[in-house]
Write a protein that holds these residues in place. Structure first.
Motif, PDB file in Angstrom:
ATOM      1  N   LYS A 234      70.368  -5.231  87.631  1.00 61.20           N
ATOM      2  CA  LYS A 234      70.880  -5.159  86.259  1.00 61.20           C
ATOM      3  C   LYS A 234      71.067  -6.547  85.664  1.00 61.20           C
ATOM      4  O   LYS A 234      70.741  -6.787  84.489  1.00 61.20           O
ATOM      5  CB  LYS A 234      72.211  -4.396  86.234  1.00 61.20           C
ATOM      6  CG  LYS A 234      72.073  -2.904  86.469  1.00 61.20           C
ATOM      7  CD  LYS A 234      73.415  -2.210  86.335  1.00 61.20           C
ATOM      8  CE  LYS A 234      73.284  -0.722  86.602  1.00 61.20           C
ATOM      9  NZ  LYS A 234      74.598  -0.033  86.502  1.00 61.20           N
TER      10      LYS A 234
ATOM     11  N   ILE B 240      73.078   0.827  80.247  1.00 60.31           N
ATOM     12  CA  ILE B 240      73.575   2.205  80.331  1.00 60.31           C
ATOM     13  C   ILE B 240      72.473   3.135  80.821  1.00 60.31           C
ATOM     14  O   ILE B 240      72.696   3.988  81.691  1.00 60.31           O
ATOM     15  CB  ILE B 240      74.106   2.672  78.957  1.00 60.31           C
ATOM     16  CG1 ILE B 240      75.368   1.877  78.588  1.00 60.31           C
ATOM     17  CG2 ILE B 240      74.401   4.165  78.971  1.00 60.31           C
ATOM     18  CD1 ILE B 240      75.874   2.156  77.185  1.00 60.31           C
ATOM     19  N   ILE B 241      71.266   2.973  80.290  1.00 64.36           N
ATOM     20  CA  ILE B 241      70.142   3.812  80.709  1.00 64.36           C
ATOM     21  C   ILE B 241      69.835   3.585  82.184  1.00 64.36           C
ATOM     22  O   ILE B 241      69.550   4.541  82.930  1.00 64.36           O
ATOM     23  CB  ILE B 241      68.905   3.511  79.841  1.00 64.36           C
ATOM     24  CG1 ILE B 241      69.150   3.971  78.404  1.00 64.36           C
ATOM     25  CG2 ILE B 241      67.663   4.206  80.409  1.00 64.36           C
ATOM     26  CD1 ILE B 241      68.045   3.602  77.441  1.00 64.36           C
TER      27      ILE B 241
ATOM     28  N   THR C 214      62.954   6.885  75.775  1.00 65.66           N
ATOM     29  CA  THR C 214      63.807   5.839  76.363  1.00 65.66           C
ATOM     30  C   THR C 214      64.317   4.873  75.311  1.00 65.66           C
ATOM     31  O   THR C 214      65.488   4.482  75.312  1.00 65.66           O
ATOM     32  CB  THR C 214      63.026   5.056  77.433  1.00 65.66           C
ATOM     33  OG1 THR C 214      62.475   5.979  78.376  1.00 65.66           O
ATOM     34  CG2 THR C 214      63.944   4.081  78.158  1.00 65.66           C
TER      35      THR C 214
ATOM     36  N   SER D 192      71.966   2.689  84.470  1.00 70.13           N
ATOM     37  CA  SER D 192      73.042   3.309  85.244  1.00 70.13           C
ATOM     38  C   SER D 192      72.838   4.816  85.357  1.00 70.13           C
ATOM     39  O   SER D 192      73.089   5.418  86.410  1.00 70.13           O
ATOM     40  CB  SER D 192      74.396   3.008  84.586  1.00 70.13           C
ATOM     41  OG  SER D 192      74.659   1.622  84.597  1.00 70.13           O
ATOM     42  N   LEU D 193      72.398   5.431  84.257  1.00 69.98           N
ATOM     43  CA  LEU D 193      72.185   6.878  84.261  1.00 69.98           C
ATOM     44  C   LEU D 193      70.947   7.274  85.064  1.00 69.98           C
ATOM     45  O   LEU D 193      70.899   8.354  85.650  1.00 69.98           O
ATOM     46  CB  LEU D 193      72.053   7.386  82.822  1.00 69.98           C
ATOM     47  CG  LEU D 193      73.290   7.243  81.931  1.00 69.98           C
ATOM     48  CD1 LEU D 193      72.977   7.678  80.506  1.00 69.98           C
ATOM     49  CD2 LEU D 193      74.456   8.055  82.495  1.00 69.98           C
ATOM     50  N   SER D 194      69.951   6.379  85.081  1.00 72.64           N
ATOM     51  CA  SER D 194      68.683   6.699  85.742  1.00 72.64           C
ATOM     52  C   SER D 194      68.648   6.264  87.193  1.00 72.64           C
ATOM     53  O   SER D 194      67.868   6.800  87.984  1.00 72.64           O
ATOM     54  CB  SER D 194      67.516   6.038  84.989  1.00 72.64           C
ATOM     55  OG  SER D 194      67.485   6.470  83.652  1.00 72.64           O
ATOM     56  N   GLY D 195      69.468   5.257  87.530  1.00 71.29           N
ATOM     57  CA  GLY D 195      69.464   4.739  88.888  1.00 71.29           C
ATOM     58  C   GLY D 195      68.337   3.753  89.109  1.00 71.29           C
ATOM     59  O   GLY D 195      67.420   3.613  88.306  1.00 71.29           O
TER      60      GLY D 195
END
Length: 435
Positions: free
Chosen positions: A100, A206-207, A414, A209-212
């Motif tokens: 990240k 954020i994306i 996305t 974190s949500l997607s891994g």
């Protein structure tokens, strides 16, 4: 009745244009054909189309087209002197093995670099470095492509070359747009740029974190690309600052964009030679210019066809005004709210995209005369900044999706949420400052 029929034909041709673009046809050819069709719907004859739409538009925008060529040359200088690779590697090494953090740094660095870089050539040159880095760190390709597209797109707000190009479009219906990048636009642009970078980075985090993240590897183990022994691999900091010289000269000292590029390019080559003695100054100037011309030729043709499309759309302004003019906003607040709601329609050169069907919308609003023209042309500049990072038919997004094997629909899903927030915020900033 005739206006209604013509409007239906215009709307049908727009829908057909979207369908054709979604099929993957060459955007340049499509824009040219649709622009000529709209000019015919606007009542223009063959000579008017050839002389006024095509010939005069190319002549009137010669300066903008030359800006593309010089911007591409400067981009090649930064690539071939190792400035681009040095800056990106510094960001990757600083990020360590934290995906990240690395992605956030890459986004910030790319945004800063593209305040000077311009055209598809540098998009490819930088993309072949940063996209493999992000994907090798476990970032999903669709997220990597979105992060890259957003970073390039937000930089267009403060890129002098992009300003010149969009100015060429806006002058079709606004005649008081300053020729040089400066106030009042620059006062707003840097604030919007800063806000946009922050929003884009947070949105992608954020994306992610949500997607891994699929896997984690040591950053130093990421393969950027193989290098030739003759290639410039690293340059000191005093060479890297050349990337900021054009923007500083244009904004702080009001230097014309062309000598600004020349000064920055020659500075980069001369300072690189202090470390790499084998570099020959004049051959490198010639080679980078030749490479820049080659890589920007497609972009020049693309922009010519965009100008033709915009003029074609402008020629049907009376049809739009007669059909839906009564429903168009007549205040700056109404315009801002309308575009914020319809923001996804920037995609596929939609009805609010200044480089597409939106030209007719903004030309009609200008003709109605209720929205101050200074606010309107700056709004169009903002619209271009949103459109650049969101539209999958934009040449840079088309290339990145193809390179990373990401389908356009995946890219849209996305990038749209982040672009929507980013667009609403920078439009709100414009309204607060000048509305």
């Amino acid at each position: 009745m005739m206006e209604t029929v013509l409007f239906v034909l215009f709307f049908a041709s727009y829908i057909a244009m979207i369908a054709i673009l979604m099929k993957g046809f060459n955007p340049t050819v499509v824009l040219l054909g649709v622009g000529i069709l709209w000019a015919i719907l606007g009542g223009l004859g063959p000579l008017e189309i050839l002389n006024d739409i095509i010939g005069s538009r190319i002549t009137a925008n010669a300066s903008a087209l030359m800006t593309i060529l010089f911007g591409s040359w400067f981009a090649q200088v930064l690539v071939q002197t190792g400035v681009v690779k040095t800056i990106i590697r510094a960001a990757v090494e600083l990020g360590g093995d934290k995906p990240k953090f690395v992605v956030a740094l890459i986004m910030i660095v790319v945004s800063l670099m593209f305040t000077s870089l311009f055209s598809i050539g540098p998009v490819i040159a930088v993309g072949v470095i940063v996209l493999p880095v992000m994907i090798s760190l476990g970032v999903k390709p669709r997220i990597a492509v979105a992060a890259y597209g957003l970073s390039v797109g937000v930089a267009t707000l403060v890129n002098p070359s992009q300003y010149a190009v969009v100015r060429g479009i806006v002058t079709a219906f606004a005649d008081n747009v300053p020729e040089a990048f400066g106030p009042p636009w620059s006062d707003y642009a840097f604030i919007a740029f800063g806000a946009g970078v922050v929003i884009n980075v947070i949105g992608i985090m954020i994306i992610m974190s949500l997607s891994g993240v699929k896997k984690r590897v040591k950053t130093w183990a990421v393969a950027v690309e193989e290098e030739d022994d003759d290639e410039v691999k690293f340059v000191p900091w005093y060479v890297c600052i050349s990337i900021l010289i054009p923007v500083v000269l244009v904004i702080a000292f009001q230097v014309n964009i062309f000598p600004a590029f020349i000064i920055a390019g020659i500075y980069a080559i001369l300072t690189t030679k202090t470390r790499y003695k084998r570099i020959r100054v004049y051959p490198m100037i010639a080679k980078t210019f030749q490479d820049g011309l080659y890589e920007s030729s497609g972009m020049v043709m693309y922009m010519i066809c965009t100008y033709i499309l915009v003029d074609g759309a402008t020629s049907i302004r009376e049809i739009i005004e007669a059909s839906i003019g009564a429903y168009l906003p007549t205040t700056t607040l109404g315009l801002c709210i309308l575009i914020c709601i319809l923001l996804p329609l920037f995609m596929y050169r939609g009805p609010i995209a200044i480089g597409g069907a939106g030209a007719a919308l903004y030309a009609t609003i200008a003709a109605i005369g209720m929205v101050p023209i200074e606010f309107l042309w700056m709004f169009c500049m903002v619209a271009s900044g949103i459109h650049y990072g969101l539209d999958p038919t934009n040449s840079s997004n088309t290339w990145t999706c193809s390179y990373a094997k990401v389908k356009p629909l995946e890219f849209i899903k996305t990038v749209l949420p982040v672009s929507w927030v980013y667009g609403v915020v920078i439009i709100a900033i414009l309204y607060v400052m000048y509305g």
